[in-house]
Design an enzyme around this catalytic site. Structure first.
Site, short mmCIF file in Angstrom:
data_model
loop_
_atom_site.label_atom_id
_atom_site.label_comp_id
_atom_site.label_asym_id
_atom_site.label_seq_id
_atom_site.Cartn_x
_atom_site.Cartn_y
_atom_site.Cartn_z
N ASP A 212 0.86 -1.17 0.21
CA ASP A 212 -0.17 0.18 -0.16
C ASP A 212 1.10 1.14 0.02
OD1 ASP A 212 -2.94 0.86 0.60
OD2 ASP A 212 -1.92 1.87 2.29
N GLU A 265 1.67 -0.17 -4.79
CA GLU A 265 0.95 1.18 -5.14
C GLU A 265 1.70 2.17 -5.19
OE1 GLU A 265 -3.52 2.97 -3.97
OE2 GLU A 265 -1.92 2.42 -2.32
C1 NOJ Z 1 -4.59 3.07 -0.60
C2 NOJ Z 1 -5.81 2.02 -0.70
O1 NOJ Z 1 -5.78 1.40 -1.68
C3 NOJ Z 1 -6.82 2.49 0.07
O2 NOJ Z 1 -7.93 1.84 0.31
C4 NOJ Z 1 -6.42 3.15 1.44
O3 NOJ Z 1 -7.44 4.16 1.83
C5 NOJ Z 1 -5.13 4.06 1.36
N1 NOJ Z 1 -4.06 3.55 0.62
C6 NOJ Z 1 -4.69 4.21 2.72
O4 NOJ Z 1 -4.03 3.01 3.08
#
Ligand code: NOJ
Length: 517
Positions: A212, A265
């Site tokens: 993440d 991500e």
């Molecule tokens: C990205 C995630 O995909 C999302 O769902 C989340 O709210 C944020 N990061 C914070 O962790």
């Protein structure tokens, strides 16, 4: 507009994650094993045969760790345990084993940038300025005006990324909610502790992680103001130290023989920025940081030939220019589903053909194979601070209400949910299409590894070819509302609306075909 992509070595077998199709499960929404209206691990285990039957290769499971659920699991209070709403560690071990028995790999969502404010590390850190864990998080004195230390704005809510802690008189950093304090990865003990959380799951047999907002872990200790005035930290932090941290993470992964992978991500959008997080220079030529990074460009494109023509081309061009392996996705748990965005089931069918014929690692979002739109969420049912409830509606497993779930469900179902069940009218025909496309991708290496070249077209059609060894397939998508003649000789091997027939030279509105022999 022609682009040739190459760079695939056909001499050595490709690593598994290049050839895989991933299936994202949002656990609260997937399947309800214990009948409490919230999805759980027991529910997922029951559905593993269904997932395997689709022909995907691996699962990405959104967070199931202990959490107060301010951000529905993206606020982790214990990285090494399962939240009771989802089950137990024993359930997780059963899920890992069950996936492997069914030939599926399983990757977990690892949230390295921030914890929950209930994590014992943060509880300790905020207890006093002298706490041994004070520097595990990012604490700063108030700015000169007594307000937040800099001008960064948080992702959720209209607020700074800083919350003042009355007890200790300092602000702590949170790029997301105040309930999600950012870890300080520049502290060696944090880095070591987070490596241990990876080892905890790797030792239990997981095949990797989705990391993440992993580009955020390194931060310039100066935490300077954004130069153009208050703005989002999420899409601007691009700190060199993160690359060293990612190489440390990669070393942990590489110490396991079962080839675990990590997809990151990386919310940075200048050309080459995300690719730089794949690293380089490792002896196997696969990079020495992340294995993959998500590419969000396709999720932002409207259903228009011009937009998708450019997107498909740009993703492949960048793969060549930055010597990287792309990912492709149309939906995830943070966005309206693509069936919703494109506005019709026909378009969603054509989109499936487009997605599964790219030279990339595709990520599916559970429910897209059932043609799910978003649910309409009445104001009193809203639960997410980020406005993302619609795409998180429970998956309808049975035609009849309550569709295989206990009631009340944590979010409402989509309209006409029964027709989207696997045995429903829409669900059955969409899953059939996904199964056929996934089967074709399995049996024809050209779709997994073949070079990709854009084919010159007019008007509302976008087309590309895939070639590998002596095999060639040509794919064409009509984004328009009128039939378009296009010269592609051969049989429709698979298509959004017809297959196994000779191509008659005309692409119908919102139709996609894969033509070859
Ligand atoms: C990205 C995630 O995909 C999302 O769902 C989340 O709210 C944020 N990061 C914070 O962790």
């Amino acid at each position: 507009m022609t682009t040739t992509t190459s760079g695939t070595s056909h001499e050595t077998p490709a690593p598994w994650w290049k050839e895989a199709v991933f299936y994202q499960i949002y656990p609260r929404s997937f399947a309800d094993g214990d009948g409490d209206g919230v999805g759980d691990l027991a529910g997922i285990i029951e559905r593993v045969p269904y997932i395997a039957s689709l022909g995907v290769d691996a699962i990405w499971l959104s967070p199931v760790f202990t959490s107060p659920m301010h951000d529905f699991g993206y606020d982790v209070a214990d990285y090494c345990d399962i939240d009771p709403v989802f089950g137990t560690l024993a359930d997780m071990d059963r899920l890992i084993a069950c996936c492997h028995e069914h030939g599926l790999r399983i990757t977990l969502d690892w949230v390295p940038n921030h914890t929950s404010l209930l994590h014992e590390w943060f509880v300790e850190s905020r207890s006093s300025r002298d706490s041994p864990k004070r520097d595990w998080y990012v604490w700063r004195d108030p700015g000169p005006d007594g307000g937040p230390p800099n001008n960064w704005r948080a992702e959720f809510g209209d607020m700074p990324t800083w919350t003042f802690d009355e007890t200790t008189g300092q602000y702590y950093l949170h790029v997301f909610l105040p309930e999600q304090p950012d870890l300080n990865w520049h502290h060696p003990d944090v880095e070591a502790a987070m490596h241990d959380t990876l080892r905890f799951w790797l030792d239990r047999g997981v095949d990797g992680f989705r990391a993440d907002v992993v580009h955020l872990i390194g931060k310039d200790p100066a935490l300077a103001d954004l130069p153009d005035g208050p703005g989002k930290a999420l899409t601007t932090i691009d700190e060199p130290a993160t690359h060293r941290m990612l190489r440390g993470i990669r070393t942990v992964l590489d110490s396991y023989e079962h080839e675990p992978m990590m997809v990151g991500e990386v919310c940075l959008f200048r050309p080459g920025q995300a690719a730089s997080y794949l690293g380089d220079g490792s002896p196997d030529g696969e990079g020495d940081e992340l294995h993959l990074a998500f590419d969000f460009r396709a999720t932002y494109a409207r259903w228009e030939a011009e937009r998708f023509g450019r997107t498909i081309d740009a993703i492949q061009r960048d793969a060549v220019e930055y010597d990287s392996w792309p990912t492709w996705a149309l939906s995830n748990h943070d966005l309206p589903r693509h069936r919703e965005r494109y506005g019709s089931g026909d378009r969603a069918r054509a989109a499936a053909v487009m997605l599964l014929t790219q030279r990339a690692t595709p990520y599916l979002y559970a429910g897209e194979e059932l043609g799910l739109p978003d649910a309409v969420i009445p104001p009193e049912a809203v639960v997410d601070p980020g406005g993302r409830d619609g795409c998180r509606a429970p998956i309808p497993w049975a035609v009849d209400a309550p569709h295989g779930w206990g009631e009340p469900t944590w979010l409402p179902f989509v309209d006409d949910a029964g027709s989207h069940a696997p045995d429903g009218e829409i669900g059955s025909s969409m899953t059939d299409l996904y199964r056929r496309l996934l089967q074709l991708r399995r049996t024809r290496p050209v779709l997994r590894l073949g070079d990709q070249q854009q084919i010159e077209t007019d008007g509302t059609v976008v087309a590309w070819s895939r070639t590998f060894g002596g095999d060639e397939l040509r794919i064409a998508v009509n984004f328009g509302s009128e039939p378009v003649p296009i010269a592609l000789d051969g049989r429709i091997v698979e298509g959004s609306h017809r297959n196994d027939v000779a191509f008659d030279g005309v692409l119908q509105p919102d139709e996609a075909v894969i033509v070859g022999s």
